[in-house]
Structures are given as structure tokens and as C-alpha cells.
Design a protein around this motif. Structure first.
Motif: not given
Length: 216
Positions: A57-67, A18-28
Motif C-alpha cells: 500500500g505504498q508508492i511508487p508503482t510502475y506499469e509498462d504494458g503487461a509489466l 523526498l517522496a520516492r516517486d521522485m527517484r523514478v521521475r528522475w530516472a525517466l
């Protein structure tokens, strides 16, 4: 460079996805992108290094190179726009899929989260027993509208898209409430999302983090 996201070192959802990093994991996973995970504690999330990535001060964050970006909805949309698999190829289909993503986070999720927050913060207050049915009925209104829109289709608008990924993720917050069972078409819709191999891979990855935290 490999994509890096942040997630809870010990998630308060106890590995239920249920934590929102799950949505990002799923998309990836849906788009076949490798990624690393940097685990953070609640203390770490309030430190300057993390606040530079996520001002709240929450999660998730997303880093890809300079982004570096934050907010799960924005991250998921970015992934869908960068990599094939989550957006239709035609302009109208893409616009409608994105509309459903925003509907999930802006129209459906707020009433669900408000009910959750009330349960945490107001359970011992004198008004709680009167307030809870009102909040529950607001959710039922949204679920009725969503169920009517879905109808007998498998997905919200054509093939599975980023809109479905976000909507299923939001509806999963209701699994323990019994509300989904009142809407069989939505319960089936969520089950179809959970059955996707990409979802299963993402779920097992985030659950493994929680189990490891408990073993220490």
C-alpha cells in the motif's frame, strides 16, 4: 504504451522531492522516457486495485504494458537496464553502479529513515533525548565512510550512474538536518545531482502536483 507511475495526490513531504516517486521521475527524465502519473490518496493506496500493484500500500508503482512492478529501487534499476543513460556499457562498470544503488537503499538509507521515524513516533517518549544522538552518530559513521569513498571525485564510480541517482536521492533526506554540512564533499555531491537538468525537470513536475493540491 506510455509508462505510468503512481505518486501521492498530496505528498507529505510538501513538494520537497523526498517522496520516492521522485527517484523514478528522475530516472525517466535522465533516460528521456515519457511517462504518465496516476495520483493516489492514502485511502486509495489501501484499496484492492492499488494493493494488486503494491502489496504494502505504498508508492511508487510502475506499469509498462503487461509489466507492473513496485519498490523504487527495483523500478529505477529496471529503467536503467531498459534505457541507455544510467548504466555504463561495460560489464564491470554496470555491476559497480548497481552495487552503489543497493548501497544507497540498503546501507545508507535505513539509518536515515530510522532517525526520521524516531522523530515522528517517539519524540514525546522519555528516552527520545538519549536515543537521538545515538541514531545521529550512526548516520555520521555512514557519511564518513561514504565521503571517504567519494574522495575528490564528482561521482561515486566514474560517470554519473543509477548509483549516484539513488545515493543523491537518499542523501537529500538529510538536507534539513544540518548533517550534510558536516561533510562538504557530500554536500557538493548532492548539489551536483540537484543541478542536473533531468533532476530539475523531475523536481518541478512533482512539486507542481503538490502546489495544485494546495490550490484546491
Amino acid at each position: 504504451m506510455t509508462i505510468t507511475i503512481t505518486a501521492f495526490e498530496c505528498s507529505p513531504d510538501r513538494g520537497r522531492g523526498l517522496a520516492r516517486d521522485m527517484r523514478v521521475r528522475w530516472a525517466l527524465e535522465e533516460t528521456g522516457q515519457p511517462y504518465d502519473v496516476r495520483l493516489v490518496t492514502f485511502e486509495t493506496m489501501k484499496q484492492p486495485a492499488h494493493l494488486a500493484l503494491q502489496p504494502f500500500g505504498q508508492i511508487p508503482t510502475y506499469e509498462d504494458g503487461a509489466l507492473a512492478i513496485f519498490e523504487s529501487g527495483a523500478i529505477v534499476l529496471h529503467i536503467a537496464e531498459q534505457f541507455p543513460g544510467l548504466l555504463p556499457t561495460d560489464q564491470i562498470g554496470r555491476a559497480r553502479a548497481i552495487a552503489w544503488l543497493f548501497a544507497a537503499v540498503s546501507t545508507v538509507e535505513p539509518v536515515i529513515v530510522e532517525r526520521e521515524a524516531t522523530g515522528y513516533a517517539e519524540r514525546n517518549e522519555s528516552w527520545y533525548e538519549q536515543r537521538l544522538p545515538l541514531l545521529t552518530d550512526r548516520i555520521r559513521v555512514r557519511l564518513t565512510e561514504l565521503s571517504n569513498s567519494l574522495g575528490t571525485a564528482d561521482w561515486l564510480d566514474g560517470d554519473f550512474s543509477v548509483g549516484d541517482l539513488q545515493m543523491v536521492s537518499v542523501l537529500l533526506r538529510l538536507k534539513s538536518s544540518g548533517l550534510l554540512e558536516e561533510f562538504p564533499s557530500l554536500a557538493s555531491y548532492v548539489a551536483r545531482g540537484e543541478a542536473r537538468p533531468a533532476y530539475q525537470r523531475a523536481f518541478e513536475a512533482q512539486r507542481a502536483v503538490f502546489l495544485a493540491s494546495q490550490a484546491r
